[in-house]
Design a protein around this motif. Structure first.
Motif, PDB file in Angstrom:
ATOM      1  N   MET A  14      20.691  -6.740 -20.013  1.00 16.75           N
ATOM      2  CA  MET A  14      20.654  -7.321 -19.172  1.00 16.75           C
ATOM      3  C   MET A  14      21.064  -8.133 -18.117  1.00 16.75           C
ATOM      4  SD  MET A  14      24.082  -4.992 -17.277  1.00 16.75           S
ATOM      5  CE  MET A  14      24.205  -5.854 -16.255  1.00 16.75           C
ATOM      6  N   ASN A  15      21.640  -8.912 -17.778  1.00 16.10           N
ATOM      7  CA  ASN A  15      21.227  -9.906 -15.848  1.00 16.10           C
ATOM      8  C   ASN A  15      22.285  -9.239 -15.071  1.00 16.10           C
ATOM      9  OD1 ASN A  15      21.192 -11.267 -13.880  1.00 16.10           O
ATOM     10  ND2 ASN A  15      20.142 -12.962 -15.599  1.00 16.10           N
ATOM     11  N   PHE A  16      21.145  -8.604 -13.903  1.00 21.58           N
ATOM     12  CA  PHE A  16      22.085  -7.888 -12.656  1.00 21.58           C
ATOM     13  C   PHE A  16      23.131  -8.582 -12.237  1.00 21.58           C
ATOM     14  CE2 PHE A  16      17.297  -9.168 -10.459  1.00 21.58           C
ATOM     15  CZ  PHE A  16      17.843  -9.459 -10.166  1.00 21.58           C
ATOM     16  N   ASP A  34      14.134  -3.918  -8.559  1.00 27.08           N
ATOM     17  CA  ASP A  34      13.388  -4.176  -7.997  1.00 27.08           C
ATOM     18  C   ASP A  34      12.761  -5.697  -8.491  1.00 27.08           C
ATOM     19  OD1 ASP A  34      10.183  -4.058  -7.751  1.00 27.08           O
ATOM     20  OD2 ASP A  34       9.882  -2.562  -8.761  1.00 27.08           O
ATOM     21  N   TYR A  51       8.626  -1.372 -16.258  1.00 22.93           N
ATOM     22  CA  TYR A  51       7.909  -0.347 -16.852  1.00 22.93           C
ATOM     23  C   TYR A  51       8.665   1.455 -16.658  1.00 22.93           C
ATOM     24  CZ  TYR A  51       3.809   2.244 -19.167  1.00 22.93           C
ATOM     25  OH  TYR A  51       2.637   2.874 -19.276  1.00 22.93           O
ATOM     26  N   GLY A  52       9.604   1.205 -15.961  1.00 20.55           N
ATOM     27  CA  GLY A  52      10.591   2.416 -16.077  1.00 20.55           C
ATOM     28  C   GLY A  52       9.676   3.430 -15.033  1.00 20.55           C
ATOM     29  N   GLY A  53       9.230   2.960 -13.745  1.00 17.95           N
ATOM     30  CA  GLY A  53       8.660   3.946 -12.981  1.00 17.95           C
ATOM     31  C   GLY A  53       9.184   4.632 -12.130  1.00 17.95           C
ATOM     32  N   HIS A  54      10.643   4.047 -11.897  1.00 20.03           N
ATOM     33  CA  HIS A  54      11.158   3.798 -10.981  1.00 20.03           C
ATOM     34  C   HIS A  54      12.868   4.586 -11.532  1.00 20.03           C
ATOM     35  CE1 HIS A  54       9.776   0.662  -8.173  1.00 20.03           C
ATOM     36  NE2 HIS A  54       9.471   1.577  -7.393  1.00 20.03           N
ATOM     37  N   GLN A  75       4.917  -8.750 -17.747  1.00 21.97           N
ATOM     38  CA  GLN A  75       4.984  -9.411 -18.381  1.00 21.97           C
ATOM     39  C   GLN A  75       3.832 -11.007 -17.430  1.00 21.97           C
ATOM     40  OE1 GLN A  75       8.405  -9.350 -16.087  1.00 21.97           O
ATOM     41  NE2 GLN A  75       9.772 -10.055 -17.551  1.00 21.97           N
ATOM     42  N   THR A  78      16.801  -3.224 -12.394  1.00 20.61           N
ATOM     43  CA  THR A  78      15.183  -3.281 -13.127  1.00 20.61           C
ATOM     44  C   THR A  78      14.439  -2.738 -13.619  1.00 20.61           C
ATOM     45  OG1 THR A  78      14.251  -3.689 -11.358  1.00 20.61           O
ATOM     46  CG2 THR A  78      15.473  -6.088 -11.814  1.00 20.61           C
ATOM     47  N   LEU A  79      14.230  -2.574 -14.871  1.00 18.58           N
ATOM     48  CA  LEU A  79      14.002  -1.514 -15.288  1.00 18.58           C
ATOM     49  C   LEU A  79      12.429  -1.273 -15.570  1.00 18.58           C
ATOM     50  CD1 LEU A  79      13.478   1.691 -17.688  1.00 18.58           C
ATOM     51  CD2 LEU A  79      13.776   0.345 -19.343  1.00 18.58           C
ATOM     52  N   ASP A 122      17.300  -4.745 -17.801  1.00 17.17           N
ATOM     53  CA  ASP A 122      16.805  -5.878 -17.779  1.00 17.17           C
ATOM     54  C   ASP A 122      16.746  -6.727 -18.486  1.00 17.17           C
ATOM     55  OD1 ASP A 122      13.171  -5.094 -16.646  1.00 17.17           O
ATOM     56  OD2 ASP A 122      13.581  -6.895 -17.815  1.00 17.17           O
ATOM     57  N   VAL A 123      16.469  -8.383 -18.598  1.00 22.44           N
ATOM     58  CA  VAL A 123      17.184  -8.242 -19.253  1.00 22.44           C
ATOM     59  C   VAL A 123      15.527  -8.998 -20.298  1.00 22.44           C
ATOM     60  CG1 VAL A 123      18.506 -10.525 -17.603  1.00 22.44           C
ATOM     61  CG2 VAL A 123      15.628 -10.799 -17.322  1.00 22.44           C
ATOM     62  N   GLY A 132      11.825  -9.795  -9.530  1.00 23.45           N
ATOM     63  CA  GLY A 132      10.915 -10.400  -9.854  1.00 23.45           C
ATOM     64  C   GLY A 132      10.245 -10.046 -11.465  1.00 23.45           C
TER      65      GLY A 132
HETATM   66  C1  LIG Z   1       9.390  -5.796 -10.482  1.00 20.39           C
HETATM   67  S1  LIG Z   1       9.829  -5.510 -12.217  1.00 20.39           S
HETATM   68  C2  LIG Z   1      10.821  -3.978 -12.504  1.00 20.39           C
HETATM   69  C3  LIG Z   1       9.900  -2.701 -12.172  1.00 20.39           C
HETATM   70  C4  LIG Z   1      10.280  -1.321 -12.506  1.00 20.39           C
HETATM   71  N1  LIG Z   1      10.513  -0.851 -11.089  1.00 20.39           N
HETATM   72  C5  LIG Z   1       9.471  -0.437 -12.347  1.00 20.39           C
HETATM   73  O1  LIG Z   1       9.339   0.728 -12.193  1.00 20.39           O
HETATM   74  O2  LIG Z   1       8.373  -0.212 -13.906  1.00 20.39           O
HETATM   75  C6  LIG Z   1      10.486  -6.200 -12.501  1.00 20.39           C
HETATM   76  C7  LIG Z   1      12.015  -6.476 -13.744  1.00 20.39           C
HETATM   77  O3  LIG Z   1      12.933  -7.138 -13.620  1.00 20.39           O
HETATM   78  C8  LIG Z   1      13.371  -7.651 -14.391  1.00 20.39           C
HETATM   79  N2  LIG Z   1      14.587  -8.944 -14.012  1.00 20.39           N
HETATM   80  C9  LIG Z   1      13.704  -9.327 -12.891  1.00 20.39           C
HETATM   81  N3  LIG Z   1      15.300 -10.803 -12.555  1.00 20.39           N
HETATM   82  C10 LIG Z   1      16.792  -9.870 -13.811  1.00 20.39           C
HETATM   83  C11 LIG Z   1      17.804  -9.754 -13.907  1.00 20.39           C
HETATM   84  N4  LIG Z   1      18.647 -11.332 -13.433  1.00 20.39           N
HETATM   85  N5  LIG Z   1      18.338  -9.308 -14.509  1.00 20.39           N
HETATM   86  C12 LIG Z   1      18.022  -8.275 -14.580  1.00 20.39           C
HETATM   87  N6  LIG Z   1      16.453  -7.742 -15.005  1.00 20.39           N
HETATM   88  C13 LIG Z   1      15.985  -8.634 -14.344  1.00 20.39           C
HETATM   89  C14 LIG Z   1      12.111  -8.373 -15.008  1.00 20.39           C
HETATM   90  O4  LIG Z   1      12.707  -8.430 -16.132  1.00 20.39           O
HETATM   91  C15 LIG Z   1      11.508  -6.712 -14.776  1.00 20.39           C
HETATM   92  O5  LIG Z   1      10.706  -6.315 -16.145  1.00 20.39           O
END
Ligand SMILES: C[S@@+](CC[C@H](N)C(=O)[O-])C[C@H]1O[C@@H](n2cnc3c(N)ncnc32)[C@H](O)[C@@H]1O
Length: 368
Positions: free
Chosen positions: A126-128, A147, A77-80, A154, A74-75, A98-99, A149
């Motif tokens: 992609m969807n995870f 991570d 903003y890319g912090g992790h 968004q 779940t990329l 990330d989707v 949600g």
């Molecule tokens: C809480 S944010 C992640 C923040 C990220 N860890 C950071 O450091 O910025 C959750 C991200 O997961 C993505 N997401 C949610 N469900 C997903 C899925 N099934 N497959 C891929 N990405 C997904 C969302 O689009 C969102 O960008």
């Protein structure tokens, strides 16, 4: 005097800025460093950014060594992702998925601007839940993070429809290029299914009242915006008795009663938006599939960490980790949920509900 008026008109068109881009100076960090620092100091997230949660705890759990291969599911903003890349110290490989094509593209540009090339880091839209397809191509990973949600970018963007706090189209899709929007879903779902969805996805106590109001009113006015949905929730709750905690705090004061009712509508709105988001993005299905496929995506001794934000998600993660642990697929898992420190919750109001769980794959196991 005239000059001052003229300058004001350039900065603010009307008393309140009309567009998200005007409202949030934070969207231009290069110009408004001071404003951003001010927002951060108040424990809020500047618009257009996402503060990564529990970074230190995640890095401790994932114990990343230079040369390893990882997947950030779940990329955002890319912090992790950036914190994990630092641990790789230029050796190894990280794929982030990330989707959401809109925010991913912006994050990719920011990461590439740091001079990080595709040999070290790759983005996959992609969807995870398709982690198995990725692994067929890449081989298993030494570490995986999810991570769950939505990101702050968004939620804060009214064009995406994730929040009732500012008006916008009722969309709520993580990937607006596929699937149906929340507005389309609300136009066709029947009352009992809607009430069931609100209960199952968000434990909404007034699910039936809200479902009945939406289904009755949509005949005359299709629900197409976030403000319309919020207004319907307020209407549905007009006749309900205040719960004891809110009623007790309000006492006999009419003003406090009105505030208590506002609080009630606010809480239900947050739950209704969450329930709809989970439904149209099929979040539980995706998480379930991801947790099932995760063991095969990990190399022997591989580590996984998952951050969740509500009980429905945490339940799926906990059960999957426990089931595979009992089968000996994982050699160790989190016995207790890990929570952010009080200090982190103070400095980032969005960290409050976070739960972190982890698992380590048995060293002798290649697949499940
Ligand atoms: C809480 S944010 C992640 C923040 C990220 N860890 C950071 O450091 O910025 C959750 C991200 O997961 C993505 N997401 C949610 N469900 C997903 C899925 N099934 N497959 C891929 N990405 C997904 C969302 O689009 C969102 O960008």
């Amino acid at each position: 005097m005239d000059e001052q008026k003229h300058r004001r008109r350039i900065h603010y068109r009307g008393k309140y800025p009309r567009r998200f881009e005007e409202k949030y100076k934070e969207l231009h960090p290069e110009k408004y460093g001071e404003e951003i620092a001010h927002v951060l100091a108040k424990g809020n997230t500047p618009a257009g950014m996402h503060i990564p949660i529990m970074v230190r705890e995640i890095l401790d759990i994932l114990a990343i060594r230079p040369g390893e291969r990882g997947f950030d599911a779940t990329l955002g903003y890319g912090g992790h992702t950036c914190a994990m890349l630092e641990k790789l110290a230029g050796k190894g490989h990280l794929i982030s998925g990330d989707v959401d094509p809109i925010e991913s593209a912006k994050t990719e540009a920011r990461i590439r601007a740091k001079g990080i090339g595709p040999d070290l880091w790759e983005l996959r839209q992609m969807n995870f839940c398709q982690i198995d397809e990725l692994v067929r191509e890449t081989g298993p990973f030494d570490f995986v993070l999810a991570d769950l949600g939505v990101s702050s970018m968004q939620i804060d963007n009214p064009e995406r429809g994730f929040s009732y706090k500012s008006d916008g189209p009722l969309d709520l899709r993580l990937n607006p290029e596929t699937g149906v929007s929340a507005a389309e879903r609300l136009a066709e779902i029947d009352m009992d299914e809607l009430a069931g969805m609100l209960t199952e996805n968000a434990d909404e106590p007034y699910a039936m009242e809200i479902a009945r109001t939406i289904v009755r009113e949509r005949r005359r006015h299709p629900v197409q915006t976030t403000a319309q949905l919020h207004e319907l929730i307020a209407r549905a709750l007009r006749g309900v008795r205040l719960p004891d905690d809110l009623a007790g705090r309000a006492g006999g004061s009419a003003k406090k009663q009105a505030l208590a009712r506002e609080e009630l509508v606010k809480k239900s709105s947050a739950r209704v938006f969450q329930a709809l988001r989970i439904d149209i993005n099929q979040e539980y299905e995706a998480l379930y599939a991801f947790m099932e496929k995760l063991p095969d995506a990990l190399a022997p001794g591989g580590r996984a960490a998952v951050l969740t934000f509500h009980s429905g998600e945490d339940r799926i993660v906990k059960k999957a980790f426990q089931a595979f642990f009992r089968q000996g697929v994982y050699e160790d898992i989190a016995r207790e949920v890990v929570r952010p420190t009080r200090e982190e919750c103070r400095s980032n109001s969005r960290a409050h509900s976070t739960k972190l769980r982890w698992a380590r794959k048995s060293s002798g196991q290649a697949g499940k």
